[in-house]
Design an enzyme around this catalytic site. Structure first.
Site, mmCIF file in Angstrom:
data_model
loop_
_atom_site.group_PDB
_atom_site.id
_atom_site.type_symbol
_atom_site.label_atom_id
_atom_site.label_comp_id
_atom_site.label_asym_id
_atom_site.label_seq_id
_atom_site.Cartn_x
_atom_site.Cartn_y
_atom_site.Cartn_z
ATOM 1 N N HIS A 101 -0.088 -0.703 -2.222
ATOM 2 C CA HIS A 101 -1.545 -0.366 -1.909
ATOM 3 C C HIS A 101 -2.099 0.079 -3.266
ATOM 4 C CE1 HIS A 101 0.203 0.760 2.076
ATOM 5 N NE2 HIS A 101 -1.107 0.250 2.827
ATOM 6 N N ASP A 104 -1.128 3.484 -3.973
ATOM 7 C CA ASP A 104 0.262 4.224 -4.138
ATOM 8 C C ASP A 104 0.648 4.111 -5.742
ATOM 9 O OD1 ASP A 104 0.494 3.733 -1.384
ATOM 10 O OD2 ASP A 104 1.197 1.642 -1.648
HETATM 11 C C1 XLS Z 1 0.968 1.071 8.776
HETATM 12 C C2 XLS Z 1 1.174 -0.253 8.059
HETATM 13 C C3 XLS Z 1 0.979 -0.380 6.851
HETATM 14 C C4 XLS Z 1 0.674 -1.762 6.261
HETATM 15 C C5 XLS Z 1 0.436 -2.011 4.797
HETATM 16 O O1 XLS Z 1 1.400 1.397 9.872
HETATM 17 O O2 XLS Z 1 2.330 -0.762 8.337
HETATM 18 O O3 XLS Z 1 2.040 0.397 5.984
HETATM 19 O O4 XLS Z 1 2.098 -2.415 6.071
HETATM 20 O O5 XLS Z 1 -1.139 -1.435 4.874
#
Ligand code: XLS
Ligand code: NI
Ligand code: NI
Length: 435
Positions: A101, A104
Protein backbone atom coordinates in the site's frame (compact mmCIF):
# COMPACT_ATOMS: atom_id res chain seq x y z
CA UNK A 1 22.97 -1.33 9.77
CA UNK A 2 20.98 -2.56 6.80
CA UNK A 3 23.31 -5.42 5.90
CA UNK A 4 23.26 -6.79 9.44
CA UNK A 5 19.53 -7.16 9.96
CA UNK A 6 19.26 -10.81 8.91
CA UNK A 7 22.64 -11.67 10.44
CA UNK A 8 24.28 -14.63 8.74
CA UNK A 9 21.10 -16.13 7.25
CA UNK A 10 21.97 -17.33 3.76
CA UNK A 11 19.73 -17.69 0.73
CA UNK A 12 17.23 -20.47 1.39
CA UNK A 13 17.60 -23.50 -0.85
CA UNK A 14 15.61 -26.62 -1.57
CA UNK A 15 16.92 -29.57 0.44
CA UNK A 16 14.00 -32.00 0.07
CA UNK A 17 11.53 -33.56 2.54
CA UNK A 18 14.20 -35.48 4.47
CA UNK A 19 16.31 -32.45 5.42
CA UNK A 20 16.08 -31.36 9.06
CA UNK A 21 17.41 -27.88 8.37
CA UNK A 22 14.66 -25.49 9.57
CA UNK A 23 15.84 -22.76 7.18
CA UNK A 24 15.62 -24.87 4.02
CA UNK A 25 12.75 -25.62 1.68
CA UNK A 26 11.47 -29.14 2.10
CA UNK A 27 8.84 -28.96 -0.64
CA UNK A 28 9.27 -25.68 -2.50
CA UNK A 29 11.59 -26.44 -5.38
CA UNK A 30 11.16 -23.44 -7.71
CA UNK A 31 12.65 -25.21 -10.74
CA UNK A 32 10.65 -28.40 -10.45
CA UNK A 33 8.23 -28.76 -13.36
CA UNK A 34 4.66 -29.83 -12.61
CA UNK A 35 2.00 -30.05 -15.32
CA UNK A 36 4.44 -28.42 -17.73
CA UNK A 37 5.18 -25.37 -15.55
CA UNK A 38 7.89 -24.49 -13.01
CA UNK A 39 6.70 -24.53 -9.41
CA UNK A 40 7.71 -20.89 -9.05
CA UNK A 41 5.51 -19.98 -12.01
CA UNK A 42 2.55 -21.91 -10.63
CA UNK A 43 2.69 -20.39 -7.16
CA UNK A 44 3.98 -16.87 -7.86
CA UNK A 45 4.69 -16.09 -4.19
CA UNK A 46 4.56 -12.56 -2.88
CA UNK A 47 5.52 -10.83 0.40
CA UNK A 48 3.12 -8.23 1.85
CA UNK A 49 5.05 -5.07 2.76
CA UNK A 50 2.48 -3.96 5.34
CA UNK A 51 2.62 -7.00 7.62
CA UNK A 52 6.30 -7.86 7.26
CA UNK A 53 7.80 -4.37 7.35
CA UNK A 54 5.25 -1.70 8.30
CA UNK A 55 3.28 -3.34 11.12
CA UNK A 56 5.07 -2.75 14.42
CA UNK A 57 3.47 -5.51 16.49
CA UNK A 58 0.61 -3.50 18.00
CA UNK A 59 -2.72 -5.01 18.96
CA UNK A 60 -5.91 -3.43 20.37
CA UNK A 61 -4.44 -3.76 23.88
CA UNK A 62 -0.83 -2.87 23.44
CA UNK A 63 1.72 -0.86 21.53
CA UNK A 64 4.58 -1.93 19.30
CA UNK A 65 6.55 -5.02 20.27
CA UNK A 66 8.91 -4.96 17.29
CA UNK A 67 11.94 -2.69 17.34
CA UNK A 68 13.32 -2.52 13.83
CA UNK A 69 16.22 -0.46 12.54
CA UNK A 70 13.77 1.42 10.27
CA UNK A 71 11.64 2.65 13.21
CA UNK A 72 10.26 5.25 13.59
CA UNK A 73 8.77 5.07 10.11
CA UNK A 74 8.10 8.78 9.65
CA UNK A 75 11.31 9.72 7.80
CA UNK A 76 12.33 9.13 4.22
CA UNK A 77 15.68 7.84 5.39
CA UNK A 78 14.03 5.05 7.37
CA UNK A 79 11.59 4.32 4.54
CA UNK A 80 14.58 3.74 2.26
CA UNK A 81 16.26 1.54 4.85
CA UNK A 82 13.03 -0.43 5.19
CA UNK A 83 12.99 -0.98 1.42
CA UNK A 84 16.64 -2.07 1.42
CA UNK A 85 15.97 -4.65 4.11
CA UNK A 86 12.77 -5.78 2.38
CA UNK A 87 14.77 -6.56 -0.74
CA UNK A 88 17.33 -8.44 1.36
CA UNK A 89 14.49 -10.62 2.59
CA UNK A 90 13.18 -11.16 -0.96
CA UNK A 91 16.70 -12.25 -1.97
CA UNK A 92 17.04 -14.65 0.96
CA UNK A 93 13.69 -16.25 0.16
CA UNK A 94 14.02 -16.10 -3.61
CA UNK A 95 10.64 -14.32 -3.60
CA UNK A 96 9.51 -13.48 -7.10
CA UNK A 97 6.99 -10.83 -5.99
CA UNK A 98 5.99 -8.27 -3.37
CA UNK A 99 2.95 -6.04 -2.75
CA UNK A 100 2.46 -2.67 -1.03
CA UNK A 101 0.00 0.00 0.00
CA UNK A 102 1.25 3.57 -0.47
CA UNK A 103 1.18 4.02 3.33
CA UNK A 104 3.48 1.01 3.90
CA UNK A 105 6.35 2.33 1.86
CA UNK A 106 6.35 6.12 2.36
CA UNK A 107 6.02 8.38 5.39
CA UNK A 108 2.75 10.30 5.50
CA UNK A 109 3.34 14.01 4.82
CA UNK A 110 1.68 17.05 6.39
CA UNK A 111 -0.56 17.30 3.31
CA UNK A 112 -1.27 15.43 0.08
CA UNK A 113 1.52 17.15 -1.84
CA UNK A 114 4.13 16.20 0.74
CA UNK A 115 2.89 12.59 0.91
CA UNK A 116 3.06 12.56 -2.87
CA UNK A 117 6.68 13.75 -2.90
CA UNK A 118 7.63 11.16 -0.27
CA UNK A 119 5.92 8.49 -2.32
CA UNK A 120 7.73 9.43 -5.53
CA UNK A 121 11.07 9.39 -3.70
CA UNK A 122 10.43 5.86 -2.43
CA UNK A 123 9.12 4.62 -5.77
CA UNK A 124 12.38 5.91 -7.30
CA UNK A 125 14.29 4.02 -4.64
CA UNK A 126 12.32 0.78 -5.17
CA UNK A 127 12.74 1.13 -8.92
CA UNK A 128 16.49 1.38 -8.36
CA UNK A 129 16.49 -1.74 -6.18
CA UNK A 130 14.41 -3.63 -8.75
CA UNK A 131 16.84 -2.83 -11.54
CA UNK A 132 19.42 -5.27 -10.16
CA UNK A 133 17.21 -7.69 -8.21
CA UNK A 134 14.77 -10.49 -8.95
CA UNK A 135 11.61 -9.45 -7.05
CA UNK A 136 8.80 -7.89 -9.11
CA UNK A 137 5.65 -6.04 -8.07
CA UNK A 138 2.63 -8.36 -7.96
CA UNK A 139 0.31 -5.52 -7.06
CA UNK A 140 0.12 -2.07 -5.64
CA UNK A 141 -2.81 -0.61 -3.74
CA UNK A 142 -3.88 2.48 -1.81
CA UNK A 143 -4.44 2.43 1.92
CA UNK A 144 -7.78 4.22 2.14
CA UNK A 145 -8.76 2.90 5.56
CA UNK A 146 -6.15 3.77 8.24
CA UNK A 147 -6.12 7.58 8.30
CA UNK A 148 -9.07 9.24 10.06
CA UNK A 149 -10.15 10.96 6.84
CA UNK A 150 -11.38 7.57 5.57
CA UNK A 151 -13.43 6.68 8.66
CA UNK A 152 -16.77 6.97 6.81
CA UNK A 153 -15.47 5.43 3.58
CA UNK A 154 -13.38 6.40 0.57
CA UNK A 155 -15.50 6.04 -2.60
CA UNK A 156 -18.62 5.67 -0.43
CA UNK A 157 -17.93 8.61 1.85
CA UNK A 158 -20.90 10.99 2.24
CA UNK A 159 -18.41 13.87 1.85
CA UNK A 160 -17.52 14.56 -1.81
CA UNK A 161 -14.15 16.01 -0.72
CA UNK A 162 -13.14 12.58 0.54
CA UNK A 163 -14.32 11.02 -2.73
CA UNK A 164 -12.07 13.46 -4.61
CA UNK A 165 -9.16 12.73 -2.26
CA UNK A 166 -9.67 9.01 -2.95
CA UNK A 167 -9.57 9.70 -6.71
CA UNK A 168 -6.26 11.54 -6.34
CA UNK A 169 -4.87 8.79 -4.11
CA UNK A 170 -5.77 5.95 -6.46
CA UNK A 171 -4.40 7.83 -9.48
CA UNK A 172 -1.10 8.22 -7.64
CA UNK A 173 -0.95 4.55 -6.69
CA UNK A 174 -1.96 3.35 -10.17
CA UNK A 175 0.74 5.53 -11.73
CA UNK A 176 3.37 4.06 -9.40
CA UNK A 177 2.15 0.50 -9.98
CA UNK A 178 2.36 1.12 -13.71
CA UNK A 179 5.84 2.64 -13.41
CA UNK A 180 7.09 -0.43 -11.49
CA UNK A 181 5.46 -2.76 -14.06
CA UNK A 182 3.05 -4.16 -11.46
CA UNK A 183 1.07 -7.14 -12.67
CA UNK A 184 -2.18 -6.12 -10.97
CA UNK A 185 -3.75 -3.21 -9.14
CA UNK A 186 -5.87 -4.09 -6.06
CA UNK A 187 -8.78 -2.32 -4.41
CA UNK A 188 -9.82 -3.59 -1.02
CA UNK A 189 -12.76 -1.50 0.15
CA UNK A 190 -11.60 -1.28 3.74
CA UNK A 191 -14.08 1.38 4.79
CA UNK A 192 -16.61 0.80 2.00
CA UNK A 193 -19.53 -0.28 4.14
CA UNK A 194 -21.54 1.11 7.00
CA UNK A 195 -22.16 0.89 10.72
CA UNK A 196 -25.83 1.95 10.78
CA UNK A 197 -28.54 2.48 8.17
CA UNK A 198 -29.81 5.35 10.31
CA UNK A 199 -27.16 7.58 8.71
CA UNK A 200 -26.46 5.73 5.45
CA UNK A 201 -27.92 6.04 1.96
CA UNK A 202 -26.89 2.64 0.67
CA UNK A 203 -28.15 3.09 -2.90
CA UNK A 204 -26.19 6.31 -3.32
CA UNK A 205 -23.05 4.84 -1.80
CA UNK A 206 -23.16 1.81 -4.10
CA UNK A 207 -23.64 4.04 -7.13
CA UNK A 208 -20.63 6.11 -6.08
CA UNK A 209 -18.55 2.98 -5.60
CA UNK A 210 -19.57 1.73 -9.05
CA UNK A 211 -18.72 5.08 -10.60
CA UNK A 212 -15.36 5.15 -8.81
CA UNK A 213 -14.40 1.70 -10.09
CA UNK A 214 -15.44 2.68 -13.63
CA UNK A 215 -13.06 5.64 -13.42
CA UNK A 216 -10.28 3.32 -12.24
CA UNK A 217 -10.87 1.09 -15.28
CA UNK A 218 -10.98 4.12 -17.61
CA UNK A 219 -7.71 5.37 -16.18
CA UNK A 220 -6.08 1.96 -16.57
CA UNK A 221 -6.84 2.09 -20.30
CA UNK A 222 -5.82 5.71 -20.58
CA UNK A 223 -2.31 5.08 -19.23
CA UNK A 224 -1.98 1.72 -20.99
CA UNK A 225 -1.60 -0.29 -17.78
CA UNK A 226 -1.53 -3.94 -18.88
CA UNK A 227 -2.15 -5.46 -15.45
CA UNK A 228 -5.44 -6.67 -14.00
CA UNK A 229 -7.67 -4.58 -11.76
CA UNK A 230 -8.65 -6.70 -8.76
CA UNK A 231 -11.34 -6.20 -6.13
CA UNK A 232 -10.72 -7.92 -2.78
CA UNK A 233 -13.86 -9.16 -1.03
CA UNK A 234 -14.10 -9.14 2.75
CA UNK A 235 -17.13 -9.23 5.08
CA UNK A 236 -17.71 -7.88 8.59
CA UNK A 237 -14.43 -6.06 9.19
CA UNK A 238 -13.69 -3.22 9.74
CA UNK A 239 -17.25 -1.92 9.26
CA UNK A 240 -20.10 -4.13 10.36
CA UNK A 241 -21.63 -4.31 6.87
CA UNK A 242 -18.95 -4.42 4.17
CA UNK A 243 -20.27 -3.89 0.63
CA UNK A 244 -17.78 -6.35 -0.96
CA UNK A 245 -18.97 -9.20 1.24
CA UNK A 246 -17.78 -12.19 -0.79
CA UNK A 247 -17.04 -13.32 -4.36
CA UNK A 248 -20.69 -13.67 -5.36
CA UNK A 249 -21.61 -10.26 -3.93
CA UNK A 250 -18.69 -8.63 -5.74
CA UNK A 251 -19.69 -10.24 -9.00
CA UNK A 252 -23.22 -8.87 -8.63
CA UNK A 253 -21.76 -5.43 -8.02
CA UNK A 254 -19.43 -5.66 -11.03
CA UNK A 255 -22.28 -6.80 -13.23
CA UNK A 256 -24.61 -4.01 -12.12
CA UNK A 257 -22.00 -1.44 -13.12
CA UNK A 258 -20.97 -3.28 -16.32
CA UNK A 259 -17.45 -4.05 -15.06
CA UNK A 260 -17.47 -7.84 -14.97
CA UNK A 261 -15.30 -8.05 -18.07
CA UNK A 262 -12.78 -5.54 -16.70
CA UNK A 263 -12.26 -6.41 -13.04
CA UNK A 264 -11.36 -9.69 -11.39
CA UNK A 265 -11.11 -10.72 -7.73
CA UNK A 266 -8.30 -11.09 -5.21
CA UNK A 267 -9.56 -13.74 -2.80
CA UNK A 268 -8.22 -14.15 0.72
CA UNK A 269 -8.55 -17.37 2.68
CA UNK A 270 -9.30 -15.64 5.97
CA UNK A 271 -11.94 -13.44 4.36
CA UNK A 272 -13.67 -16.52 2.93
CA UNK A 273 -13.84 -17.89 6.48
CA UNK A 274 -15.36 -14.66 7.80
CA UNK A 275 -18.03 -14.89 5.11
CA UNK A 276 -18.89 -18.40 6.25
CA UNK A 277 -17.33 -20.05 3.20
CA UNK A 278 -14.44 -22.37 2.55
CA UNK A 279 -11.58 -20.88 0.53
CA UNK A 280 -12.23 -23.31 -2.31
CA UNK A 281 -15.84 -22.16 -2.40
CA UNK A 282 -14.71 -18.60 -3.08
CA UNK A 283 -12.19 -19.74 -5.69
CA UNK A 284 -14.70 -22.00 -7.44
CA UNK A 285 -17.34 -19.23 -7.36
CA UNK A 286 -14.96 -16.72 -8.94
CA UNK A 287 -13.83 -19.28 -11.51
CA UNK A 288 -17.43 -20.17 -12.41
CA UNK A 289 -18.23 -16.48 -12.87
CA UNK A 290 -15.04 -15.79 -14.85
CA UNK A 291 -13.46 -13.40 -12.31
CA UNK A 292 -10.72 -15.43 -10.62
CA UNK A 293 -7.66 -13.21 -10.39
CA UNK A 294 -5.26 -13.70 -7.48
CA UNK A 295 -5.15 -14.94 -3.88
CA UNK A 296 -4.09 -13.75 -0.43
CA UNK A 297 -2.92 -16.95 1.24
CA UNK A 298 -3.39 -16.30 4.94
CA UNK A 299 -5.65 -18.03 7.38
CA UNK A 300 -7.61 -16.96 10.41
CA UNK A 301 -7.68 -18.58 13.78
CA UNK A 302 -10.78 -20.73 13.31
CA UNK A 303 -11.98 -20.12 16.86
CA UNK A 304 -11.55 -16.37 17.18
CA UNK A 305 -13.82 -15.03 14.42
CA UNK A 306 -11.71 -12.14 13.13
CA UNK A 307 -9.03 -11.57 10.53
CA UNK A 308 -5.90 -12.77 12.34
CA UNK A 309 -3.79 -12.95 9.14
CA UNK A 310 -1.71 -15.99 10.05
CA UNK A 311 0.62 -17.78 7.70
CA UNK A 312 -0.94 -20.90 6.17
CA UNK A 313 -0.18 -24.20 7.90
CA UNK A 314 -2.92 -26.66 6.91
CA UNK A 315 -1.91 -28.57 3.79
CA UNK A 316 -5.31 -30.26 3.17
CA UNK A 317 -7.10 -26.87 3.07
CA UNK A 318 -4.50 -25.25 0.86
CA UNK A 319 -4.39 -28.29 -1.45
CA UNK A 320 -8.10 -27.92 -2.24
CA UNK A 321 -7.57 -24.23 -2.95
CA UNK A 322 -4.82 -24.97 -5.50
CA UNK A 323 -6.84 -27.85 -6.93
CA UNK A 324 -9.54 -25.36 -7.91
CA UNK A 325 -7.01 -22.79 -9.11
CA UNK A 326 -5.40 -25.42 -11.35
CA UNK A 327 -8.78 -26.58 -12.64
CA UNK A 328 -9.48 -22.96 -13.57
CA UNK A 329 -6.24 -22.87 -15.59
CA UNK A 330 -3.86 -21.49 -12.92
CA UNK A 331 -2.73 -17.91 -12.40
CA UNK A 332 -2.15 -15.50 -15.25
CA UNK A 333 -1.32 -12.10 -13.73
CA UNK A 334 -2.30 -13.30 -10.24
CA UNK A 335 -0.23 -15.03 -7.59
CA UNK A 336 -0.04 -16.20 -3.98
CA UNK A 337 0.39 -13.20 -1.70
CA UNK A 338 1.11 -13.87 1.97
CA UNK A 339 -1.10 -11.18 3.49
CA UNK A 340 0.11 -12.61 6.79
CA UNK A 341 1.86 -11.32 9.86
CA UNK A 342 4.01 -12.74 12.61
CA UNK A 343 2.55 -13.16 16.05
CA UNK A 344 3.59 -10.12 18.09
CA UNK A 345 5.93 -12.14 20.31
CA UNK A 346 7.93 -13.30 17.27
CA UNK A 347 10.55 -10.60 17.57
CA UNK A 348 13.54 -12.00 15.73
CA UNK A 349 14.41 -11.27 12.10
CA UNK A 350 14.76 -15.04 11.72
CA UNK A 351 11.05 -15.39 12.62
CA UNK A 352 10.18 -13.39 9.48
CA UNK A 353 12.24 -15.75 7.36
CA UNK A 354 10.94 -18.88 9.09
CA UNK A 355 7.32 -17.73 8.65
CA UNK A 356 7.74 -17.32 4.91
CA UNK A 357 9.79 -20.48 4.45
CA UNK A 358 7.09 -22.46 6.24
CA UNK A 359 4.27 -20.84 4.30
CA UNK A 360 6.01 -21.41 0.97
CA UNK A 361 6.56 -25.05 1.89
CA UNK A 362 2.92 -25.54 2.92
CA UNK A 363 1.80 -24.10 -0.41
CA UNK A 364 4.32 -26.15 -2.37
CA UNK A 365 3.29 -29.34 -0.64
CA UNK A 366 -0.35 -28.45 -1.29
CA UNK A 367 0.40 -27.72 -4.93
CA UNK A 368 2.06 -31.12 -5.33
CA UNK A 369 -1.02 -32.76 -3.80
CA UNK A 370 -3.33 -30.79 -6.10
CA UNK A 371 -1.26 -31.77 -9.13
CA UNK A 372 -1.35 -35.41 -8.04
CA UNK A 373 -5.15 -35.24 -7.75
CA UNK A 374 -5.37 -33.80 -11.24
CA UNK A 375 -2.97 -36.36 -12.73
CA UNK A 376 -4.79 -39.22 -11.02
CA UNK A 377 -8.07 -37.89 -12.52
CA UNK A 378 -10.35 -40.09 -10.38
CA UNK A 379 -11.95 -37.02 -8.81
CA UNK A 380 -12.61 -35.45 -12.18
CA UNK A 381 -14.01 -38.72 -13.54
CA UNK A 382 -16.33 -39.10 -10.57
CA UNK A 383 -17.54 -35.56 -11.15
CA UNK A 384 -18.14 -36.16 -14.83
CA UNK A 385 -19.95 -39.42 -14.07
CA UNK A 386 -22.31 -37.52 -11.77
CA UNK A 387 -23.39 -35.26 -14.62
CA UNK A 388 -23.30 -38.04 -17.23
CA UNK A 389 -27.08 -37.83 -17.73
CA UNK A 390 -26.66 -34.44 -19.39
CA UNK A 391 -24.73 -35.97 -22.28
CA UNK A 392 -27.89 -37.20 -24.03
CA UNK A 393 -29.64 -35.18 -26.72
CA UNK A 394 -32.87 -35.59 -24.78
CA UNK A 395 -31.37 -33.98 -21.69
CA UNK A 396 -29.88 -31.13 -23.70
CA UNK A 397 -33.30 -30.51 -25.23
CA UNK A 398 -34.60 -29.75 -21.73
CA UNK A 399 -32.39 -26.69 -21.58
CA UNK A 400 -33.93 -25.38 -24.77
CA UNK A 401 -37.42 -26.39 -23.79
CA UNK A 402 -40.32 -25.08 -21.73
CA UNK A 403 -42.06 -26.03 -18.51
CA UNK A 404 -45.22 -27.43 -20.16
CA UNK A 405 -43.44 -30.09 -22.24
CA UNK A 406 -41.74 -31.53 -19.19
CA UNK A 407 -45.02 -31.33 -17.29
CA UNK A 408 -46.67 -33.52 -19.89
CA UNK A 409 -43.91 -36.14 -19.83
CA UNK A 410 -43.59 -36.26 -16.05
CA UNK A 411 -47.40 -36.46 -15.77
CA UNK A 412 -47.50 -39.37 -18.19
CA UNK A 413 -44.96 -41.23 -16.05
CA UNK A 414 -42.36 -41.10 -18.83
CA UNK A 415 -39.90 -39.45 -16.43
CA UNK A 416 -39.45 -40.77 -12.90
CA UNK A 417 -36.20 -39.68 -11.16
CA UNK A 418 -34.14 -42.34 -9.34
CA UNK A 419 -31.88 -40.77 -6.69
CA UNK A 420 -28.19 -41.83 -6.75
CA UNK A 421 -25.52 -41.58 -4.11
CA UNK A 422 -23.37 -38.44 -4.08
CA UNK A 423 -20.51 -40.61 -2.68
CA UNK A 424 -19.12 -37.78 -0.60
CA UNK A 425 -17.29 -39.96 1.92
CA UNK A 426 -15.61 -41.99 -0.81
CA UNK A 427 -14.42 -38.78 -2.46
CA UNK A 428 -13.16 -37.39 0.84
CA UNK A 429 -11.24 -40.62 1.39
CA UNK A 430 -9.77 -40.28 -2.07
CA UNK A 431 -8.57 -36.71 -1.36
CA UNK A 432 -7.04 -37.95 1.88
CA UNK A 433 -4.72 -40.23 -0.11
CA UNK A 434 -3.11 -37.18 -1.71
CA UNK A 435 -2.87 -34.65 1.10
C1 XLS B 1 -7.38 -6.60 4.83
C2 XLS B 1 -6.98 -6.87 3.47
C3 XLS B 1 -5.85 -5.99 2.93
C4 XLS B 1 -5.78 -6.11 1.45
C5 XLS B 1 -5.03 -4.99 0.79
O1 XLS B 1 -7.98 -7.41 5.50
O2 XLS B 1 -6.67 -8.23 3.36
O3 XLS B 1 -4.65 -6.35 3.54
O4 XLS B 1 -5.22 -7.31 1.04
O5 XLS B 1 -5.57 -3.75 1.10
NI1 NI C 1 -5.74 -9.16 1.74
NI1 NI D 1 -7.30 -9.53 5.16
Amino acid sequence: MSTEFFGDIKAITYEGPDSDNPLAFHHYDPERVLLGKRMEDHLRFSVAWWHSFAWEGTDPFGGPTFQRPWHPQDTLQNARLKADIAFQMFDILGQPFFCWHDADIRPEGADFAESYRNFQAIIDHIQGLMSSRKARLLWGTANMFSHRRWMAGAATNPDPDVFAYAMATVKTCMDATHRLHGQNYVLWGGREGYETLLNTDMAQELDHMGRFLSMVVDYKHKIGFQGTILLEPKPQEPTKHQYDFDAATCFGFLQKYGLEGEVKLNLEQGHAFLAGHSFEHEIATAAALGVLGSIDMNRNDTQSGWDTDQFPNAVPEVALAYYHILRAGGFTTGGTNFDAKLRRQSLDPEDLIAAHVGAMDVCARALKAAVAMIEDATLQEALEARYQGWQSAEAQALLAGNLEDSFARVMAGEIAPQPRSGRQERLENLVNRFV
